[in-house]
Scaffold this active site. Structure first.
Site, PDB file in Angstrom:
ATOM      1  N   CYS A 142       0.843  -1.199   0.000  1.00  0.00           N
ATOM      2  CA  CYS A 142       0.000   0.000   0.000  1.00  0.00           C
ATOM      3  C   CYS A 142       0.876   1.246   0.000  1.00  0.00           C
ATOM      4  O   CYS A 142       1.455   1.602   1.022  1.00  0.00           O
ATOM      5  CB  CYS A 142      -0.929  -0.002   1.215  1.00  0.00           C
ATOM      6  N   CYS A 145      -0.229   4.077   2.289  1.00  0.00           N
ATOM      7  CA  CYS A 145       0.011   3.772   3.710  1.00  0.00           C
ATOM      8  C   CYS A 145       1.479   4.005   4.084  1.00  0.00           C
ATOM      9  O   CYS A 145       1.776   4.539   5.147  1.00  0.00           O
ATOM     10  CB  CYS A 145      -0.335   2.317   4.019  1.00  0.00           C
ATOM     11  N   ASP A 146       2.386   3.582   3.221  1.00  0.00           N
ATOM     12  CA  ASP A 146       3.780   3.432   3.635  1.00  0.00           C
ATOM     13  C   ASP A 146       4.811   4.233   2.842  1.00  0.00           C
ATOM     14  O   ASP A 146       5.994   4.215   3.188  1.00  0.00           O
ATOM     15  CB  ASP A 146       4.177   1.946   3.572  1.00  0.00           C
TER      16      ASP A 146
END
Length: 318
Positions: A142, A145-146
């Site tokens: 993701c 997300c990261d």
């Protein structure tokens, strides 16, 4: 008779799956007085966030929160309002009558007037050495997300569809470089996405190539061993961030043909609602949503599913 807790009881609402969508649905249905039963899964209650470290984009946590802590808090909140959890998996369902039946892996049969399906989806994985070992320590599924964690570092994206190109373009704002690796020399992605990537000086396209191994050390991933499928030659590509974008598999196998699914196995819903093709069955989160796939959007959809289920149950009671 089996030793289940349901042969004698018909539940008003059963939620299949945990995670942000399932727990949010449970909070809303619990507060409405329906005492929902949450079939949370045998192995991974809490969904994908239990495998996530820091979550920095869930509103209300300016300093971030660990994924497992967020799921633990949601679970406690659901239980506070009367939700009951069962740690088992649904293996088959019968939605053909007003009272729905769900058969669990342990043999129990659950009966319910309304069912909310929030079983999510799983990331397709590369299945190569080092992928599991460095998951959460360089290997991610993701970008939104990261990506932030790899500021100024070399990043690799694996995949050839629109989502892979979207991730690669997004990651250029963080990485020192972004290399997109695809096993063929043609891309499934739309031409405009490929053109944008070609025009971006930070992105390198590595075609006819597959990842053989993720390499790293105590600090996390450091490089990939990449093989050219035409020449057979291998090379090392530096990578502190490895983003795997080869698709998702919705967790809908247990449903059989009980409700309508699309060609990829996602549950189809009616417009902006969470109503499935069967009255009294609702769906929310990544098992429906192939576009956004965020904890907050899943939670929001779980709220909508609970309200849709509540309307259905209210109408039954009239």
């Amino acid at each position: 008779m089996s030793n289940d807790n349901a042969n004698n009881a018909i539940h008003d609402a059963v939620i299949v799956g945990s995670g942000p969508a399932g727990y949010t649905a449970a909070i809303y249905l619990g507060r409405a007085g329906y005492q929902p039963l949450v079939i949370a899964g045998a192995l991974t209650p809490g969904g994908q966030l239990v495998n996530t470290t820091e979550v920095e984009n869930f509103p209300g946590f300016p300093d971030g929160i660990l994924g497992p802590d967020l799921m633990d808090a949601m679970q406690k909140q659901a239980e506070k309002f009367g939700a009951e959890l069962v740690y088992d998996d649904v293996v088959s369902v019968d939605f053909s009558s007003d009272v729905k039946t769900l058969t669990l892996d342990g043999g129990d049969v659950i009966r319910a007037r309304a069912v909310v399906v929030t079983t999510g989806s799983s990331y397709r994985k590369l299945g190569v050495p080092g992928e599991e070992e460095f998951s959460g320590r360089g290997v991610s599924y993701c970008a939104t997300c990261d990506g932030f964690f790899f500021r100024g570092k070399p990043i690799v994206v694996v995949g050839g569809g629109d989502s892979a190109f979207e991730e690669a373009l997004f990651l250029t704002r963080f990485g020192s470089s972004v290399t997109l690796i695809h096993r063929r020399d043609e891309f499934r992605a739309s031409k405009i996405m490929v053109d944008r990537a070609r025009e971006n000086e930070k992105i390198t396209l590595l075609t006819n190539s597959v990842v053989d191994r993720v390499n790293g050390d105590d600090s996390g991933a450091t490089s990939l061993t990449v093989r050219n499928v035409v020449s057979g030659e291998t090379s090392e590509v530096p990578a502190n961030g490895v983003f795997v974008a080869i698709g998702h598999t919705p967790s809908t196998g247990f449903l059989g043909d009980a409700i309508a699914l699309d060609a990829d196995g996602y549950i189809t819903v009616d417009g902006a609602s969470t109503r499935t093709s069967v009255p009294g069955v609702f769906a929310a989160g990544d098992v429906v949503d192939r576009t956004y796939r965020q904890a907050i959007s899943a939670a929001g959809m779980g709220c909508r599913a609970a309200l849709d289920a509540q309307s259905y149950l209210n109408a039954l009671g009239e």
